[in-house]
Design a protein around this motif. Structure first.
Motif, PDB file in Angstrom:
ATOM      1  N   VAL A  74      11.261  -0.461   2.170  1.00 41.12           N
ATOM      2  CA  VAL A  74      10.248  -1.254   1.480  1.00 41.12           C
ATOM      3  C   VAL A  74       9.259  -0.303   0.826  1.00 41.12           C
ATOM      4  O   VAL A  74       8.905   0.722   1.409  1.00 41.12           O
ATOM      5  N   ALA A  75       8.798  -0.660  -0.380  1.00 39.08           N
ATOM      6  CA  ALA A  75       7.658   0.048  -0.976  1.00 39.08           C
ATOM      7  C   ALA A  75       6.536  -0.964  -1.143  1.00 39.08           C
ATOM      8  O   ALA A  75       6.773  -2.104  -1.555  1.00 39.08           O
ATOM      9  N   ALA A  76       5.332  -0.524  -0.794  1.00 33.68           N
ATOM     10  CA  ALA A  76       4.178  -1.424  -0.885  1.00 33.68           C
ATOM     11  C   ALA A  76       2.948  -0.616  -1.244  1.00 33.68           C
ATOM     12  O   ALA A  76       2.949   0.614  -1.178  1.00 33.68           O
ATOM     13  N   THR A  77       1.890  -1.327  -1.563  1.00 34.34           N
ATOM     14  CA  THR A  77       0.685  -0.651  -2.048  1.00 34.34           C
ATOM     15  C   THR A  77      -0.049   0.111  -0.945  1.00 34.34           C
ATOM     16  O   THR A  77      -0.919   0.914  -1.242  1.00 34.34           O
ATOM     17  N   SER A  78       0.272  -0.154   0.306  1.00 33.37           N
ATOM     18  CA  SER A  78      -0.274   0.682   1.378  1.00 33.37           C
ATOM     19  C   SER A  78       0.801   0.877   2.435  1.00 33.37           C
ATOM     20  O   SER A  78       1.690   0.031   2.586  1.00 33.37           O
ATOM     21  N   PRO A  79       0.714   1.972   3.174  1.00 34.06           N
ATOM     22  CA  PRO A  79       1.737   2.185   4.208  1.00 34.06           C
ATOM     23  C   PRO A  79       1.704   1.090   5.273  1.00 34.06           C
ATOM     24  O   PRO A  79       2.739   0.741   5.840  1.00 34.06           O
ATOM     25  N   HIS A  80       0.533   0.516   5.502  1.00 26.76           N
ATOM     26  CA  HIS A  80       0.433  -0.531   6.530  1.00 26.76           C
ATOM     27  C   HIS A  80       1.142  -1.805   6.088  1.00 26.76           C
ATOM     28  O   HIS A  80       1.831  -2.442   6.875  1.00 26.76           O
ATOM     29  N   ILE A  81       0.984  -2.132   4.809  1.00 23.80           N
ATOM     30  CA  ILE A  81       1.686  -3.328   4.316  1.00 23.80           C
ATOM     31  C   ILE A  81       3.198  -3.086   4.379  1.00 23.80           C
ATOM     32  O   ILE A  81       3.965  -3.952   4.801  1.00 23.80           O
ATOM     33  N   PRO A 107       5.523   5.673  -8.713  1.00 19.91           N
ATOM     34  CA  PRO A 107       5.912   6.741  -7.790  1.00 19.91           C
ATOM     35  C   PRO A 107       5.880   6.225  -6.353  1.00 19.91           C
ATOM     36  O   PRO A 107       4.945   5.515  -5.973  1.00 19.91           O
ATOM     37  N   VAL A 108       6.899   6.572  -5.584  1.00 17.22           N
ATOM     38  CA  VAL A 108       7.014   6.080  -4.206  1.00 17.22           C
ATOM     39  C   VAL A 108       7.006   7.267  -3.257  1.00 17.22           C
ATOM     40  O   VAL A 108       7.801   8.199  -3.406  1.00 17.22           O
ATOM     41  N   LYS A 109       6.110   7.216  -2.317  1.00 19.66           N
ATOM     42  CA  LYS A 109       5.988   8.304  -1.339  1.00 19.66           C
ATOM     43  C   LYS A 109       6.481   7.827   0.026  1.00 19.66           C
ATOM     44  O   LYS A 109       6.121   6.729   0.463  1.00 19.66           O
ATOM     45  N   MET A 110       7.281   8.649   0.685  1.00 17.68           N
ATOM     46  CA  MET A 110       7.807   8.269   2.000  1.00 17.68           C
ATOM     47  C   MET A 110       7.589   9.424   2.973  1.00 17.68           C
ATOM     48  O   MET A 110       7.908  10.565   2.665  1.00 17.68           O
ATOM     49  N   ALA A 133       3.193  15.942   2.037  1.00 13.66           N
ATOM     50  CA  ALA A 133       2.248  14.873   2.361  1.00 13.66           C
ATOM     51  C   ALA A 133       0.997  14.938   1.489  1.00 13.66           C
ATOM     52  O   ALA A 133       0.238  13.974   1.426  1.00 13.66           O
ATOM     53  N   ASP A 134       0.759  16.076   0.837  1.00 13.49           N
ATOM     54  CA  ASP A 134      -0.443  16.218   0.001  1.00 13.49           C
ATOM     55  C   ASP A 134      -0.240  15.676  -1.413  1.00 13.49           C
ATOM     56  O   ASP A 134      -1.181  15.652  -2.197  1.00 13.49           O
ATOM     57  N   VAL A 135       0.986  15.290  -1.725  1.00 15.21           N
ATOM     58  CA  VAL A 135       1.261  14.846  -3.099  1.00 15.21           C
ATOM     59  C   VAL A 135       0.566  13.511  -3.363  1.00 15.21           C
ATOM     60  O   VAL A 135       0.709  12.569  -2.590  1.00 15.21           O
ATOM     61  N   GLN A 136      -0.222  13.476  -4.413  1.00 15.39           N
ATOM     62  CA  GLN A 136      -0.955  12.267  -4.804  1.00 15.39           C
ATOM     63  C   GLN A 136      -0.758  12.069  -6.290  1.00 15.39           C
ATOM     64  O   GLN A 136      -0.698  13.034  -7.030  1.00 15.39           O
ATOM     65  N   MET A 137      -0.676  10.853  -6.727  1.00 16.28           N
ATOM     66  CA  MET A 137      -0.673  10.612  -8.179  1.00 16.28           C
ATOM     67  C   MET A 137      -1.028   9.166  -8.463  1.00 16.28           C
ATOM     68  O   MET A 137      -1.007   8.327  -7.558  1.00 16.28           O
ATOM     69  N   ALA A 138      -1.378   8.918  -9.711  1.00 14.41           N
ATOM     70  CA  ALA A 138      -1.820   7.581 -10.089  1.00 14.41           C
ATOM     71  C   ALA A 138      -0.709   6.564  -9.846  1.00 14.41           C
ATOM     72  O   ALA A 138       0.457   6.827 -10.129  1.00 14.41           O
ATOM     73  N   GLY A 139      -1.076   5.437  -9.294  1.00 12.67           N
ATOM     74  CA  GLY A 139      -0.118   4.348  -9.113  1.00 12.67           C
ATOM     75  C   GLY A 139       0.819   4.521  -7.941  1.00 12.67           C
ATOM     76  O   GLY A 139       1.788   3.769  -7.778  1.00 12.67           O
ATOM     77  N   LEU A 140       0.546   5.505  -7.111  1.00 13.27           N
ATOM     78  CA  LEU A 140       1.448   5.801  -5.990  1.00 13.27           C
ATOM     79  C   LEU A 140       1.560   4.627  -5.015  1.00 13.27           C
ATOM     80  O   LEU A 140       0.553   4.025  -4.646  1.00 13.27           O
ATOM     81  N   VAL A 141       2.785   4.302  -4.615  1.00 13.72           N
ATOM     82  CA  VAL A 141       2.989   3.310  -3.555  1.00 13.72           C
ATOM     83  C   VAL A 141       3.728   3.976  -2.398  1.00 13.72           C
ATOM     84  O   VAL A 141       4.217   5.100  -2.523  1.00 13.72           O
ATOM     85  N   HIS A 142       3.800   3.272  -1.280  1.00 14.77           N
ATOM     86  CA  HIS A 142       4.269   3.892  -0.050  1.00 14.77           C
ATOM     87  C   HIS A 142       5.527   3.216   0.476  1.00 14.77           C
ATOM     88  O   HIS A 142       5.566   1.994   0.581  1.00 14.77           O
ATOM     89  N   GLY A 143       6.502   4.022   0.789  1.00 16.16           N
ATOM     90  CA  GLY A 143       7.770   3.483   1.276  1.00 16.16           C
ATOM     91  C   GLY A 143       7.931   3.671   2.770  1.00 16.16           C
ATOM     92  O   GLY A 143       7.462   4.662   3.325  1.00 16.16           O
ATOM     93  N   ARG A 144       8.559   2.680   3.403  1.00 10.94           N
ATOM     94  CA  ARG A 144       8.868   2.796   4.837  1.00 10.94           C
ATOM     95  C   ARG A 144      10.310   2.319   5.035  1.00 10.94           C
ATOM     96  O   ARG A 144      10.822   1.520   4.258  1.00 10.94           O
ATOM     97  N   ILE A 145      10.899   2.794   6.106  1.00 16.66           N
ATOM     98  CA  ILE A 145      12.316   2.493   6.345  1.00 16.66           C
ATOM     99  C   ILE A 145      12.497   1.626   7.586  1.00 16.66           C
ATOM    100  O   ILE A 145      11.874   1.877   8.630  1.00 16.66           O
ATOM    101  N   GLU A 202       9.952  -9.543   0.632  1.00 21.39           N
ATOM    102  CA  GLU A 202       9.725  -9.450  -0.823  1.00 21.39           C
ATOM    103  C   GLU A 202       8.530 -10.284  -1.272  1.00 21.39           C
ATOM    104  O   GLU A 202       7.846  -9.942  -2.228  1.00 21.39           O
ATOM    105  N   LYS A 203       8.304 -11.370  -0.549  1.00 19.10           N
ATOM    106  CA  LYS A 203       7.212 -12.264  -0.953  1.00 19.10           C
ATOM    107  C   LYS A 203       5.839 -11.782  -0.497  1.00 19.10           C
ATOM    108  O   LYS A 203       4.818 -12.290  -0.945  1.00 19.10           O
ATOM    109  N   MET A 204       5.821 -10.817   0.405  1.00 23.32           N
ATOM    110  CA  MET A 204       4.523 -10.383   0.951  1.00 23.32           C
ATOM    111  C   MET A 204       3.638  -9.769  -0.127  1.00 23.32           C
ATOM    112  O   MET A 204       4.105  -8.914  -0.891  1.00 23.32           O
ATOM    113  N   PRO A 205       2.363 -10.165  -0.187  1.00 24.58           N
ATOM    114  CA  PRO A 205       1.474  -9.540  -1.172  1.00 24.58           C
ATOM    115  C   PRO A 205       1.392  -8.031  -0.931  1.00 24.58           C
ATOM    116  O   PRO A 205       1.250  -7.604   0.225  1.00 24.58           O
ATOM    117  N   GLY A 206       1.492  -7.272  -1.991  1.00 24.86           N
ATOM    118  CA  GLY A 206       1.430  -5.811  -1.858  1.00 24.86           C
ATOM    119  C   GLY A 206       2.794  -5.158  -1.821  1.00 24.86           C
ATOM    120  O   GLY A 206       2.916  -3.960  -2.061  1.00 24.86           O
TER     121      GLY A 206
END
Ligand SMILES: Cc1cc2nc3c(=O)[nH]c(=O)nc-3n(C[C@H](O)[C@H](O)[C@H](O)COP(=O)(O)OP(=O)(O)OC[C@H]3O[C@@H](n4cnc5c(N)ncnc54)[C@H](O)[C@@H]3O)c2cc1C
Lengths: 771, 302
Positions: free
Chosen positions: A135-142, A304-307, A50-62, A81-85
Motif C-alpha cells: 500500500v502507498a499512502a500519504t503517511s506511513p501510519h495510514i 514518489p513512494v518511499k518504503m 531513510a533521509d531521502v525526501q522530495m515533494a509529493g512523497l508518499v509512504h509504502g508498507r507491505i 483502496e477506499k481509505m482516505p489517504g
C-alpha cells in the motif's frame, strides 16, 4: 592516527620488495588517512536511504504472510483502496508474468519468477513474512492501518523448516516446477532438492584405506541473519516520461537496476539507480526486495513512494544465511599427513532454489592439500525466507565442520593443531577438490604468524578455560569495475567510482589512485556514482572492491599520468615518451614539474584531463585466515565468555590498515555471534519467534573482548599493489575456533550452532551422565 | 499506528478521572519503554495515553531509616542505583534497576512500569518480592495496598481495576544483618530478557552464621513472577553455608514450572533456577555480613 588494535601488531608477511615491477616503497598505501566520508557520517549529514525526501512523497508498507506455507485463494483490497489517504494498492498480479523467464544477473542465472515472487507473492506464500500486497499512502501510519483492511484468504499448507526434513520424500513440496538438477540432468519428480553437486579428486576409497586414523562427524548450523543495522529502504519515482529513478540502500546500483528492469520487463536505460550511503549489507543487500514494489506503487499513483522495512520485516522478509547439515570425514597418517576427505553438505536455500551450497562445497576442504577427496552438496528449498549471501556465503558452515574434525584429528594424533595444519596447508600448486589450482597464497605464512603470536605463545591459566584455533578461506572475486577521474587545476583529483562504499572502500580506492599519481590521499576526492554517471560496476561483494575497483583506480591513474606526460611534453616541446614519472614528479632531462604544477597549467595545454578505466580482473584473489580464541565456560550454566581473540589474515597488501583491521574485527564478531547465540528460532508451525534484536541474540559490546588483529601480507601477484580482498574470510573461522576452545575449557565437543549456554550445559550433562 | 490522544495528568485524582472515563481505551504512560513499543507493534491498543510522570507523588524517592522507602511508581531506574543509601539498604532493587535495559532505557524506565507491565520475566519484581514491597494503588473509590507478591495475576495482567493506578511502592525499614541480591541469567551480557531471575533477601542472626529469615522471588519460571515462600520458610534457622544455599536452590527448582520458548528450553530454565538461587543466596548473605559485591552488566558477581 591512533592504531586501534593488537598489542603485537606487526606485519609478518614476507612481502616481496616488488610486485609486477612497481617499486613498493609506498607513500600512501599502508598509511591511515582520515576517511573522506568521515565528517558527514560522524555529523549525521551523510544521506542514507531513510533521509531521502522530495515533494509529493508518499509512504509504502507491505502486507506479509502470517503463514509459513499457504495457498492464496483471494485478496480483497477494496476496503484499503477506499481509505482516505491511500493512493495505491498492489499485489503480485501488478507485476509482469515472469514464468519461465531467466536472467543473467552477473553472478549467475536467476529465475525471474522466483525473484519476483520473493518481492510480491504469486499464488502461494512459501514463508512467514513473504510480501503479499503493498500500500502507498500519504503517511506511513495510514499505510500501516490500510494493510489491516486488506483481506487475504489463505489455505494453510504443512510447512518444513529443517533441511534434512525438507529432503525427505514425504516432506511438504514447495514448488511443483523444481526438479533436482544433478550432473547436468533434471529429475523426473518435482522435489525440494533443487541441486545435487558432486566433486571428486583422486581415489577416495584408496585414500581412506591408507589412513591410520579416520574421524567422521556431523554438524548442524541454524539460520542466521546478516544483521546490518540499517533496514532495507527504497524510494522510487516513476516519472510521467516513464523514466524510473530509485534511491536505495544497495550493495550494487547496477545489479539493482538490472533486477528491477528485468522484473518489470522494462528497458534497462529506463531505470536510474542512485545508491545512498549504506548501513551495512554483508551480502544481504544484493537481491532487490523493495525496489520493484516501490516502483509499481509509484507507477500507479504517480508520486514518489518511499518504503522502509521494520526490523522484524528485515528478519522475516529478507535473506538469512542457510541452516545446514554437514558431515565430514577425514583420514590421516600417524605423522599427520591427510590422505583422504569426504564431505556431505545439505544447505537450505530458503523458499526458492539457489542457496550457498556451491561455495560451501568448494570451501569445505579449501585450506588443505588433500590428495583424495569427495564432496556432495545439496541445495534444498524449505519454508524459510530465501537465503541471501552473508559474508563468505556457505564457507562458515563448512569450516565449522572441517576445522572441528581437524581439531579432533590433532588431539587424536597428539599433534599441535597449528603443526597439523601447517603440515597439510594449501599452498601454491595445491589443487582444490572442485578443480582450481592455487597460485601464490598465504595460508602457511598466516599459520606461522599465528604460531609466533603473543597470543598463541602466552599461557592460558585458570579453571574452565581453553584455547582453540581454526582456519578460514574465502575466494575473493574479481568482476567488473569502472572509474573516472577529473584533474582539478589545483592539483587535486575528483574520482567517481561505481562501488557503493560499505567498509571504507571509497578511501581505499582513492588511496590507490593517490599512490599511482604520487599525490596525497586527501587530494583525491572520491564519490560513488549512480548508474547514469559511472561505467558498469558489479556489486560491493565478494571482497572485491579494494581489489577490482582499486585496480580500476590504478588504471585511471596510469591514464592520467599518460595524459599529463603529454601535457608536459607539449610545454617542454618533446615527445611524450621522453617524459618520465616518479614520486609525483614529471621529468625530462633537467626539467621537472610536479603533478600539482602541471595541473595548474592544464588549461594552457589543452583543457581538462579526464582519466578513465574499466576492468574485469580474473578473480579469485584467495584470502586465508587463522583465528585464536580463549574462552571460559561457566561450569554451572554452560555460558561461554570469550576472554581473548586474535584474528590473523593474509591481506595481500593492506591499503588502509585500519579498514583491514576493521573488517577482520567485524567478521570475527559476526562469526562469534553466529557461533554462540544467534539463530532463527522456529516454532512447530514454521513461524520465527525471535524476529527482533531483543531475542535474536547478536553480541553487544559487553559480550566481546577487544578483537586483536595481525595482518599478514603475501602480495597478490595479480594486483599492482598486491591487494587480495579481506572482507569475508574473517567470519569463517570463529565457530570452529570457539568450539575447539570450549572443548578444552569444558571437555565437550559441540557440533551444533549456536553453542548457546543450554547446549553446552546439556552436552556436559550428557557426558557426566555417561561417566 | 493510528492517531492517539495524549494527556499529562498533574495529580493522582486527575489521572484517576481520565482513566475511569476511558477504561480499556486508556493506557498509562510512565517511561514508555514497554507501552510505546507495544503500541507501535500492535500488541496493545489505546485511544488515550495518560502520562503520569508529571504527578509529583509518582516521581522520587523518600527514605527514612525508621519508615523505610517510598518509591514513586514512575521514578526512573537510574535514580535508584545512583543513590548510595538506597543501594545499601535495598541492594536487590538496585541490582535489578541497574540491569533493566541499558543506560538510555534506565533513564526513562520505572519500577512501577516494570511491575504494571507484569511480565513473568520482569527483572524488578523478584527483587520487590524479596524486599517485601507493597503497592499503594489509587482508584475511583480511594486507595488500597497490595503486597507485590500478590500483584500479578497472569502474563501482562495484574490486580489493577478500571480507573486505578499505582502510586508508590513502599518498602519496610531495614535492620542490622540484612542483605539482598538479585541475579538474572541471560545468554548475552545485556539487552536480553531473563531466562531466569532470582531475588533473595535474608536476615542473619546476631552471630551472622545462621539465617533468621529469608524471602525469594523468581522470574521467568511461571506465568507470573513467583514468590518461593516455602523455600524462604525452610531457610529460617538454617546455617548460612554453601550446603544450605545449594539445598535452597534445589527446593526452589521444585517449585518452578517454566515453559520452553525461544529464550530457553524449560529443562535448562529449571536447572538455572537452582544455580541462581544458590548464587543469589550466597550474595545476599555476603551483603548481610557487610561484604560489598561489585557488579557487571549482567548482574553476575565479579
Ligand atoms: C531496549 C529495552 C530493553 C529492556 N530491558 C529490560 C530488562 O532488561 N529487564 C526488564 O525487566 N525489562 C526490560 N525492558 C522493558 C521495560 O523497559 C521495563 O519493563 C520498564 O521497567 C518499564 O517501565 P516504563 O516506565 O518504561 O513503563 P511504561 O512502558 O511506561 O509502562 C509499562 C506498563 O505499565 C503501565 N503503567 C506504567 N506506570 C503505571 C502506573 N503508575 N500505574 C499503573 N500502570 C502503569 C503502562 O500502562 C504499561 O502497560 C526493556 C525494554 C526495552 C525497550
Amino acid at each position: 592516527m591512533a592504531t586501534k588494535t593488537s598489542p603485537d601488531k606487526k606485519k609478518t608477511g614476507k612481502a616481496a620488495d616488488t610486485t609486477n615491477g612497481e617499486p613498493q616503497a609506498f607513500k600512501v598505501i599502508g598509511t591511515r588517512p582520515i576517511r573522506h566520508d568521515g565528517v558527514d557520517k560522524v555529523t549525521g549529514r551523510a544521506i542514507y536511504g531513510a533521509d531521502v525526501q522530495m515533494a509529493g512523497l508518499v509512504h509504502g508498507r507491505i502486507l506479509r504472510s502470517p503463514h509459513a506455507h499457504a495457498r492464496i485463494k483471494a485478496i480483497d483490497m477494496s476496503a484499503a483502496e477506499k481509505m482516505p489517504g491511500v493512493v495505491a494498492v498492489v499485489t503480485g498480479k501488478d507485476m509482469p508474468d515472469l514464468r519461465d523467464k531467466m536472467a543473467d544477473l552477473g553472478e549467475g542465472t536467476v529465475n525471474l519468477a522466483h525473484l519476483g515472487a520473493n518481492c510480491l507473492a504469486h499464488g502461494k506464500v512459501l514463508y512467514k513474512g513473504q510480501a503479499v500486497a503493498a500500500v502507498a499512502a500519504t503517511s506511513p501510519h495510514i499505510a500501516e492501518e490500510a494493510l489491516k483492511k486488506i483481506k487475504v484468504e489463505y489455505e494453510p499448507l504443512p510447512a518444513v523448516t529443517w533441511v534434512l526434513d525438507a529432503m525427505k520424500d514425504d516432506a511438504p513440496l514447495l514448488h511443483d516446477n523444481v526438479f533436482t538438477s544433478e550432473m547436468g540432468k533434471l529429475g523426473k519428480q518435482p522435489s525440494n532438492i533443487a541441486v545435487h553437486l558432486h566433486f571428486e579428486k583422486g581415489d577416495v576409497e584408496k585414500g581412506f584405506a591408507e589412513a591410520d586414523v579416520t574421524i567422521e562427524r556431523e554438524y548442524k548450523t541454524a539460520s542466521v541473519h546478516q544483521g546490518y543495522i540499517e533496514p532495507h529502504v527504497s524510494t522510487a519515482l516513476w516519472n510521467h516520461d516513464c523514466h524510473l529513478t530509485i534511491w536505495t540502500s544497495t550493495q550494487g546500483a547496477f545489479t539493482a537496476r538490472q533486477q528491477t528492469a528485468e522484473l518489470l520487463q522494462i528497458a534497462i536505460s529506463q531505470v536510474t539507480v542512485v545508491p545512498c550511503e549504506i548501513g551495512g549489507g554483508f551480502g544481504g543487500k544484493i537481491s532487490v526486495y523493495l525496489e520493484p514494489v516501490a516502483a509499481i506503487l509509484s507507477r500507479k499513483c504517480g508520486r514518489p513512494v518511499k518504503m522502509i522495512m521494520n526490523r522484524n520485516e528485515v528478519f522475516e522478509g529478507t535473506g538469512p544465511t542457510p541452516g545446514s547439515f554437514v558431515r565430514v570425514k577425514l583420514g590421516a597418517k600417524k605423522d599427520g599427513r591427510l590422505v583422504a576427505g569426504e564431505a556431505w553438505l545439505a544447505y537450505d536455500a530458503g523458499a526458492f532454489p539457489g542457496g550457498m551450497i556451491g561455495p560451501g562445497c568448494m570451501c569445505v576442504f579449501s585450506c588443505y592439500d588433500l590428495p583424495n577427496a569427495r564432496v556432495d552438496g545439496y541445495d534444498v528449498v524449505l519454508n524459510k525466507p530465501k537465503t541471501a549471501a552473508y559474508r563468505a556465503p556457505g564457507a562458515t558452515q563448512a569450516a565449522f565442520a572441517c576445522e572441528s574434525v581437524i581439531d579432533e584429528l590433532a588431539e587424536k594424533l597428539g599433534i599441535d593443531p597449528i603443526e597439523l595444519r601447517l603440515k597439510n596447508a594449501a599452498r601454491e600448486g595445491t589443487r582444490r577438490v572442485d578443480g582450481p589450482t592455487y597460485p601464490r597464497v598465504g595460508l602457511v605464512e598466516t599459520l606461522e604468524a599465528a604460531r609466533n603470536s603473543d597470543h598463541w605463545r602466552s599461557k592460558l591459566t585458570g579453571k574452565n578455560r581453553g584455547r582453540g584455533i581454526a582456519c578460514g578461506y574465502w575466494f575473493n572475486i574479481g568482476l567488473k569495475s569502472s572509474a573516472a577521474a577529473n584533474v582539478n587545476p589545483d592539483g587535486t583529483v575528483t574520482l567517481v567510482e561505481g562501488s557503493t562504499d560499505i567498509g571504507g572502500t571509497r578511501t581505499s580506492v582513492a588511496m590507490q589512485l593517490a599512490e599511482t599519481l604520487g599525490i596525497a590521499a586527501e587530494d583525491v576526492h572520491p564519490q560513488v556514482g549512480d548508474t547514469d554517471s559511472v561505467g558498469y560496476t558489479d556489486v560491493t561483494g565478494g571482497s572485491r572492491v579494494t581489489f577490482a575497483t582499486g585496480l580500476a583506480a590504478y588504471e585511471v591513474g596510469l591514464d592520467i599520468r599518460r595524459q599529463m606526460a603529454a601535457r608536459a611534453a607539449m610545454l617542454w616541446e618533446c615527445k611524450p615518451e621522453e617524459v618520465t614519472f616518479a614520486d609525483g614528479v614529471f621529468r625530462r632531462g633537467d626539467k621537472s614539474t610536479s603533478f600539482k604544477e602541471l595541473a595548474g597549467k592544464m588549461h594552457q595545454t589543452g583543457g581538462a584531463v579526464v582519466g578513465r578505466a574499466t576492468v574485469d580482473p580474473e578473480g579469485p584473489s584467495h584470502g586465508f585466515g587463522a583465528h585464536i580464541a580463549d574462552v571460559e565456560v561457566d561450569p554451572d550454566t554452560g555460558k561461554v565468555t570469550v576472554l581473548r581473540y586474535t584474528a590473523l589474515q593474509d591481506a595481500g597488501r593492506a591499503i588502509h590498515p585500519s579498514y583491514v583491521e576493521g573488517q577482520m574485527q567485524g567478521g570475527s564478531v559476526q562469526g562469534i555471534g553466529w557461533a554462540l547465540n544467534e539463530e532463527y528460532f522456529y516454532d512447530d508451525s514454521g513461524r520465527m519467534r525471535n524476529a527482533s534484536y531483543l531475542d535474536y541474540r547478536m553480541p553487544t559490546a559487553f559480550d566481546l573482548p577487544m578483537i586483536d588483529t595481525i595482518i599478514v601480507e603475501v602480495p597478490n601477484p595479480a594486483h599492482p599493489y598486491g591487494v587480495r580482498g579481506v572482507g569475508e574470510t574473517p567470519i569463517v573461522a570463529p565457530p570452529a575456533a570457539l568450539a575447539a576452545a570450549i572443548y578444552r575449557a569444558a571437555g565437550v565437543r559441540l557440533r551444533e550452532l549456536p553453542m548457546a549456554p543450554h547446549r553446552v550445559w546439556t552436552a556436559k550433562k550428557m557426558t557426566n551422565d555417561e561417566c | 499506528m493510528k492517531d492517539i490522544e495524549y494527556a499529562a495528568a498533574r495529580s493522582v485524582d486527575e489521572a484517576v478521572g481520565l482513566l475511569a472515563a476511558r477504561g480499556d481505551k486508556a493506557r498509562i504512560l510512565a517511561g514508555g519503554t514497554d507501552i510505546l513499543v507495544q503500541l507501535r507493534e500492535g500488541l496493545r491498543d489505546a485511544d488515550l495515553i495518560v502520562d503520569v510522570k508529571k504527578i509529583p507523588e509518582l516521581v522520587g524517592l523518600s527514605h527514612d531509616a525508621k519508615r523505610g522507602l517510598r518509591l514513586g511508581a514512575s521514578t526512573p531506574c537510574y535514580r535508584i542505583y545512583r543513590d548510595a543509601k538506597i543501594c545499601a539498604a535495598y541492594p536487590a532493587l538496585a541490582d535489578a534497576a541497574r540491569i533493566i535495559g541499558g543506560w538510555q532505557i534506565q533513564s526513562r524506565a520505572s519500577i512501577g512500569g516494570n511491575l504494571c507491565n507484569s511480565s513473568p520475566a520482569a527483572d524488578s519484581i523478584p527483587a520487590l518480592i524479596a524486599h517485601d514491597a507493597r503497592c499503594v494503588i489509587a482508584g475511583p473509590s480511594g486507595r488500597r495496598t497490595v503486597p507485590v507478591a500478590e500483584f500479578c495475576t497472569a502474563p501482562g495482567r495484574n490486580v489493577l481495576a478500571r480507573g486505578e493506578l499505582l502510586v508508590t511502592l513502599e518498602f519496610p525499614p531495614v535492620g542490622d544483618g540484612e542483605g539482598a541480591r538479585y541475579l538474572r541469567f541471560i545468554p548475552r551480557n545485556e539487552m536480553d530478557i531473563a531466562v531466569v531471575g532470582a531475588g533473595v533477601w535474608v536476615k542473619l542472626n546476631a552471630a551472622k552464621d545462621t539465617i533468621a529469615a529469608a524471602r525469594i522471588g523468581l522470574a521467568a519460571v511461571a506465568p507470573t513472577p513467583l514468590p518461593a515462600t516455602e523455600v524462604g520458610a525452610w531457610l529460617a534457622g538454617k546455617p548460612a553455608t554453601a550446603a544450605t544455599f545449594a539445598e535452597a536452590g534445589d527446593r526452589a527448582r521444585r517449585l518452578a514450572k517454566p515453559i520452553s520458548d525461544m529464550r530457553s528450553p524449560a529443562e535448562y530454565r529449571l536447572h538455572i533456577v537452582g544455580v541462581l538461587v544458590t548464587r543469589a543466596l550466597a550474595g545476599a548473605v555476603d551483603r548481610a555480613r557487610g561484604i560489598v559485591i561489585g557488579h557487571s552488566p549482567n548482574g553476575q558477581e565479579h
